[in-house]
Write a protein that holds these residues in place. Sequence first.
Motif, short mmCIF file in Angstrom:
data_model
loop_
_atom_site.label_atom_id
_atom_site.label_comp_id
_atom_site.label_asym_id
_atom_site.label_seq_id
_atom_site.Cartn_x
_atom_site.Cartn_y
_atom_site.Cartn_z
N THR A 53 0.83 -1.20 0.00
CA THR A 53 0.00 0.00 0.00
C THR A 53 0.87 1.25 0.00
OG1 THR A 53 -1.84 -1.09 1.11
CG2 THR A 53 -1.69 1.30 1.35
N THR A 381 -9.59 6.43 -8.67
CA THR A 381 -8.58 5.38 -8.71
C THR A 381 -9.31 4.08 -9.06
OG1 THR A 381 -8.74 4.91 -6.34
CG2 THR A 381 -7.13 6.56 -7.04
N ASP A 383 -9.49 -0.09 -9.91
CA ASP A 383 -8.92 -1.44 -9.79
C ASP A 383 -8.77 -2.09 -11.17
OD1 ASP A 383 -8.12 -2.22 -7.28
OD2 ASP A 383 -10.09 -2.91 -6.64
N ALA A 415 -6.51 0.12 -6.32
CA ALA A 415 -7.38 1.30 -6.23
C ALA A 415 -7.41 1.91 -4.83
CB ALA A 415 -8.79 0.95 -6.69
N LEU A 416 -7.63 1.11 -3.81
CA LEU A 416 -7.68 1.64 -2.45
C LEU A 416 -6.35 2.28 -2.04
CD1 LEU A 416 -9.02 2.03 0.33
CD2 LEU A 416 -8.32 -0.31 0.89
N ALA A 419 -5.89 5.55 -3.76
CA ALA A 419 -6.79 6.56 -3.22
C ALA A 419 -6.21 7.20 -1.97
CB ALA A 419 -8.15 5.94 -2.93
N SER A 433 -12.52 5.61 -5.00
CA SER A 433 -11.87 4.34 -5.35
C SER A 433 -12.91 3.43 -6.00
CB SER A 433 -11.30 3.67 -4.09
OG SER A 433 -10.83 2.37 -4.38
N SER A 435 -13.42 0.11 -6.79
CA SER A 435 -12.79 -1.15 -6.39
C SER A 435 -13.63 -2.35 -6.80
CB SER A 435 -12.60 -1.18 -4.86
OG SER A 435 -11.76 -0.15 -4.41
N VAL A 457 -11.90 9.36 1.66
CA VAL A 457 -11.98 8.57 0.43
C VAL A 457 -13.34 7.87 0.37
CG1 VAL A 457 -11.08 6.52 -0.76
CG2 VAL A 457 -9.50 8.20 0.21
N VAL A 459 -15.11 4.72 -1.24
CA VAL A 459 -14.89 3.45 -1.93
C VAL A 459 -16.23 2.98 -2.51
CG1 VAL A 459 -14.17 1.05 -1.71
CG2 VAL A 459 -13.00 2.84 -0.38
#
Length: 580
Positions: A53, A381, A383, A415-416, A419, A433, A435, A457, A459
Amino acid sequence: MAKQNVAEQFVDILVRAGVKRLYGVVGDSLNPVVDAIRRNAAIDWIHVRHEETAAFAAGAEAQITGKLAACAGSCGPGNLHLINGLYDAHRSMAPVLALASHIPSSEIGLGYFQETHPDQLFRECSHYNEMISNPKQMPRLLQTAIQHAVGQSGVSVVSLPGDIASEPAPDKALETALVTSRPTVRPGDTEIDKLVAMIDEADRITLFCGSGTAGAHAEVMEFAEKIKSPVGHALRGKEWIQYDNPYDVGMSGLLGYGAAYEATHECDLLILLGTDFPYNAFLPDDVKIAQVDVRPERLGRRSKLDLAVWGDVKETLRCLTPRVKPKGNRRFLDKMLKKHADALEGVVKAYTRKVEKHVPIHPEYVASVLDELADEDAVFTVDTGMCNVWAARYISPNGRRRVIGSFSHGSMANALPMAIGAQFTDRGRQVVSMSGDGGFAMLMGDFLTLVQYDLPVKVVLFNNSALSMVELEMLVAGLPSYGTTNKNPDFGAVARACGAYGVRVEKPKDLTGALKAAFKHKGPALVDVVTDPNALSIPPKISAEMVTGFALSASKMVLDGGVGRMVQMARSNLRNVPRP
């Protein structure tokens, strides 16, 4: 005044280079550097839950800001976890400095606890990879590493044994001026002359654009108007070139749509602008091709070139456009614009037909609603996998939005983490994100990082309980899907258990309200959307060669996929085509 140690000097140089954060996980050999950061108000330590990460976050920060970002891992297993995110940053041309702390210098080569050889392990995913084995190498070695990362747009890795980090820094160390930005590169006059001649001789010209057109939108549009050229793009060129583009014919490649494929094959001169487009099966082999790129090593490695031009796209077009003869015949351009509009009209039904009642929810519908509700300057962002498809076809660029993903490296779970890095650059900017359930679950632990730092963020989880891209790959190979099913929890409940906002959406009628509520929430939020696992996608042109290593299928379960607001833009462009 106490004498500075190597770790403190290391941190001071990072600050001088503009680094504001160091992402990582603390641990033994890294402790002297982390302690130096604790005592330096100009830089923050960002404690993530997994070093992968950290690397993804640093890469995303570098892509958003265009400036150097940094990450770190402790000796052995700690810094090994960085490697996947560093590969992605390096292939995305993101300037990242990675600190790989090391075992005690006296034990290197003796099979010590946690011993690895980072100076060898990171060689393929970096421009520069060296170890500080003596305090006297500082600060020159670190400065050299920074200049490689910034100057060549990629990763530099510095290995630093923990005992060396604690030793006194050398007296009167030179503070060399640091390179913190890249220059423009102008092609030579000979190449410009040759390209002018090729353009003037051609009747049908197509421009195909990649991420190298960043900052050159106006120049590309002016050039396209002068030579009456359709403009297609690769995925990484989408955010820079698709918006406000009356010459747009869509995207080619495995996620493609529209008439980009036809435009690149029916021209007599194809000009590749700032793209290292990897899928040579989608490029023609019977037309003249010129390529403009700032990285000379990328010229001609995807297709046989008739002319290679080393230069920035923006600077090249500034030299080129005034010199080419204007073309009055726009027959080819208008033909491609009509093909593009027709192609989009033909698939638009895939995301409009009964989607508001379809259960499980069409992911196309989720992406189109997300596109409508997200901020005009949002960062998305994305995935790897089917989320790439939905972002490519539904997220509308406008010159202010950003769309980043593992588009060159193709890693899951990006993606996460990306982000996280994107949100740290600006807490007031919306970061979304996109995801997949497989990617999110892989590095789900770092959802806790959002909570720990109260990062807002959002998600949006496309949850079809499957690794759908892999299922498609198996279909292509004639294999039954196996090992691709995920038994997932209620991710909304998981988010709430973590201390964030979380909601699960199973019916289309609840989607808009759930997204609006999540976007309104001040902190981190997750919207778990249960989507249809049978909603798949194929590009506009398919051959046996194109399917290698990628998920394609012509079965009845495959939808051609919608195209969101792009159909409106295509209709608008078509209205500008002169009628006989």
